[in-house]
Design a protein around this motif. Structure first.
Motif, short mmCIF file in Angstrom:
data_model
loop_
_atom_site.label_atom_id
_atom_site.label_comp_id
_atom_site.label_asym_id
_atom_site.label_seq_id
_atom_site.Cartn_x
_atom_site.Cartn_y
_atom_site.Cartn_z
N ASN A 28 0.81 -1.22 0.00
CA ASN A 28 0.00 0.00 0.00
C ASN A 28 0.84 1.27 0.00
N CYS A 29 2.10 1.14 -0.40
CA CYS A 29 3.00 2.29 -0.52
C CYS A 29 3.61 2.31 -1.92
N LYS A 30 3.71 3.50 -2.48
CA LYS A 30 4.41 3.66 -3.75
C LYS A 30 5.32 4.89 -3.68
N LEU A 31 6.49 4.74 -4.25
CA LEU A 31 7.42 5.85 -4.40
C LEU A 31 7.57 6.12 -5.89
N LEU A 32 7.29 7.35 -6.30
CA LEU A 32 7.44 7.74 -7.70
C LEU A 32 8.60 8.73 -7.83
N VAL A 33 9.32 8.62 -8.93
CA VAL A 33 10.40 9.54 -9.22
C VAL A 33 10.20 10.12 -10.62
N ALA A 34 10.45 11.41 -10.76
CA ALA A 34 10.49 12.07 -12.07
C ALA A 34 11.96 12.27 -12.42
N GLU A 35 12.38 11.74 -13.56
CA GLU A 35 13.78 11.80 -13.97
C GLU A 35 13.91 12.46 -15.35
N ARG A 36 15.02 13.13 -15.53
CA ARG A 36 15.36 13.68 -16.84
C ARG A 36 16.81 13.32 -17.14
N GLN A 37 16.99 12.59 -18.22
CA GLN A 37 18.33 12.12 -18.61
C GLN A 37 18.99 11.36 -17.44
N GLY A 38 18.18 10.57 -16.74
CA GLY A 38 18.68 9.73 -15.66
C GLY A 38 18.92 10.44 -14.34
N VAL A 39 18.61 11.73 -14.28
CA VAL A 39 18.83 12.51 -13.05
C VAL A 39 17.49 12.78 -12.38
N ALA A 40 17.39 12.45 -11.09
CA ALA A 40 16.14 12.65 -10.36
C ALA A 40 15.81 14.13 -10.23
N GLN A 41 14.60 14.48 -10.62
CA GLN A 41 14.10 15.85 -10.50
C GLN A 41 13.20 16.00 -9.27
N SER A 42 12.41 14.94 -8.99
CA SER A 42 11.42 15.03 -7.93
C SER A 42 11.06 13.62 -7.47
N TYR A 43 10.84 13.46 -6.16
CA TYR A 43 10.36 12.21 -5.58
C TYR A 43 9.07 12.50 -4.82
N SER A 44 8.17 11.51 -4.79
CA SER A 44 6.98 11.60 -3.94
C SER A 44 6.65 10.23 -3.40
N LEU A 45 6.29 10.20 -2.10
CA LEU A 45 5.91 8.97 -1.42
C LEU A 45 4.40 9.00 -1.18
N PHE A 46 3.74 7.88 -1.51
CA PHE A 46 2.28 7.79 -1.41
C PHE A 46 1.89 6.58 -0.57
N ALA A 47 0.78 6.72 0.17
CA ALA A 47 0.12 5.60 0.85
C ALA A 47 -1.29 5.52 0.29
N PHE A 48 -1.79 4.30 0.09
CA PHE A 48 -3.11 4.19 -0.54
C PHE A 48 -3.81 2.90 -0.18
N SER A 49 -5.13 2.94 -0.27
CA SER A 49 -6.01 1.79 -0.29
C SER A 49 -7.22 2.25 -1.10
N THR A 50 -8.26 1.47 -1.16
CA THR A 50 -9.36 1.81 -2.06
C THR A 50 -9.98 3.19 -1.80
N PRO A 51 -10.23 3.60 -0.55
CA PRO A 51 -10.87 4.91 -0.36
C PRO A 51 -10.04 6.10 -0.82
N SER A 52 -8.72 6.08 -0.54
CA SER A 52 -7.90 7.27 -0.81
C SER A 52 -6.45 6.91 -1.07
N ALA A 53 -5.82 7.72 -1.92
CA ALA A 53 -4.36 7.75 -2.04
C ALA A 53 -3.89 9.06 -1.46
N TYR A 54 -2.87 9.02 -0.62
CA TYR A 54 -2.36 10.21 0.07
C TYR A 54 -0.95 10.53 -0.42
N TRP A 55 -0.74 11.78 -0.79
CA TRP A 55 0.61 12.26 -1.10
C TRP A 55 1.25 12.64 0.23
N ILE A 56 2.14 11.80 0.73
CA ILE A 56 2.67 11.98 2.08
C ILE A 56 3.84 12.96 2.11
#
Length: 349
Positions: A213-241
């Motif tokens: 129930n956790c996901k970590l997303l990364v936005a990358e450009r040319q292999g370099v991390a621009q932004s990270y976000s950690l999320f927690a979720f289940s059916t009712p809601s996904a939260y940008w933590i």
């Protein structure tokens, strides 16, 4: 703007007729319930934890309230990680108030010293008698809409930023294997805002306790991390933590990451995207106002409710109050409770 709270006048006789008593119940979590009610998560963030059930006179379970107790400097502090969860039989606001009054008595008997403000995602519809409340909110997106509707709800400027990032080669992917570099960038982002952040161990424990129930997303450009976000979720809601951005990030990277997260959780059948807390009516030109505008420009609308705290043993609770004022100028309730009069007037008008 959606108001999730209904102000309960003190003279409503219905409050006297509806008695919902709290009692400990077994934890029976599944994906249909908020992710922060999950036992593994509660265990990771609390020294003690459990669920309190709200029972009516017939013995029917009407609601559930997960809780944690944090032990620090000799104090036992109750903290709620999610608001009251109504069961299928429903729960009106007066009944919830009755339940919360019983919750307070439960923790007083259990020897807790105080109930501190809940986590930022937690929006109560009401609060117990004798509590110190403050208005609070969170920006949310209804994911049970077609994707083209969600896209149209994003502001023109934000859509342009997202499209520009895509054209310039910014890519968004899931990256749970990058928890350590994500922690570094998130902590640095907090540091630039002169805010403290948790330890690396606590961050990893937080994320891993959520399991699938956790996901970590990364936005990358040319292999370099621009932004990270950690999320927690289940059916009712996904939260940008938590989120962190490179100082040299592409201007549209974070917004593209948010858009891809919205698309991802919608595809997973999640009902709502929650930006995890927002101050109500922040000062003009403040950082909080700027953050709220960013969320609105991504198509979110404000839902409002209450956060609250309660001194169960005043002779000991003052230790917490004094420490938090010295360290942070007060907690969330201290900083926001002055808005209660204006908030109640708006809701009642």
């Amino acid at each position: 703007m959606q108001i999730v709270s209904d102000v309960v006048p003190p003279d409503v006789s219905h409050v006297l007729r509806c008695v919902i008593k709290s009692e400990p119940i077994p934890i029976q979590w599944d994906q249909s319930l908020p992710v922060f009610a999950k036992e593994e998560f509660l265990r990771a963030v609390g020294d003690e934890y459990g669920w309190l059930g709200g029972m009516d006179k017939s013995g029917t379970l009407r609601c559930v309230l997960p809780y944690t107790i944090v032990r620090k400097t000799g104090l036992r502090m109750v903290r709620f990680r999610v608001e009251t969860i109504p069961c299928r039989a429903g729960l009106d606001v007066a009944e919830e108030k009755s339940f919360l009054n019983s919750v307070v008595q439960h923790f007083r008997r259990a020897g807790a010293d105080l109930i501190i403000p809940p986590t930022n995602n937690t929006l109560f519809r009401t609060y117990p008698d004798g509590a110190r409340p403050a208005p609070y909110g969170s920006y949310m997106i209804d994911l049970q809409q077609p994707e083209d509707v969600l896209w149209r709800n994003v502001s023109k400027t934000s859509r342009q930023n997202i499209t520009s990032a895509q054209k310039d080669g910014v890519l968004v992917r899931e990256a749970m294997e990058l928890l350590d570099p994500a922690y570094d960038l998130i902590r640095e982002t907090f540091r630039r805002s002169k805010m403290g952040f948790m330890s690396r161990y606590s961050f990893r424990q937080f994320a891993l306790s959520l399991g699938e129930n956790c996901k970590l997303l990364v936005a990358e450009r040319q292999g370099v991390a621009q932004s990270y976000s950690l999320f927690a979720f289940s059916t009712p809601s996904a939260y940008w933590i938590y989120g962190g951005n490179s100082q040299a990030q592409h201007p549209g990277a974070m917004k593209l990451l948010q858009w891809e997260a919205i698309r991802l959780f919608r595809a997973l059948g999640v009902h709502r995207y929650d930006f995890f807390g927002a101050r109500v009516d922040p000062p003009k030109g403040s950082k909080q106002e700027g953050i709220n505008k960013m969320k609105k420009h991504l198509g979110a609308s404000l839902s409002q409710g209450f956060v609250w705290k309660y001194s169960l043993r005043p002779s000991r609770a003052w230790v917490y109050s004094k420490a938090v004022r010295v360290l942070r100028g007060g907690d969330l309730v201290d900083q926001e409770e002055h808005k209660m009069k204006d908030y109640s007037t708006k809701v009642g008008s």
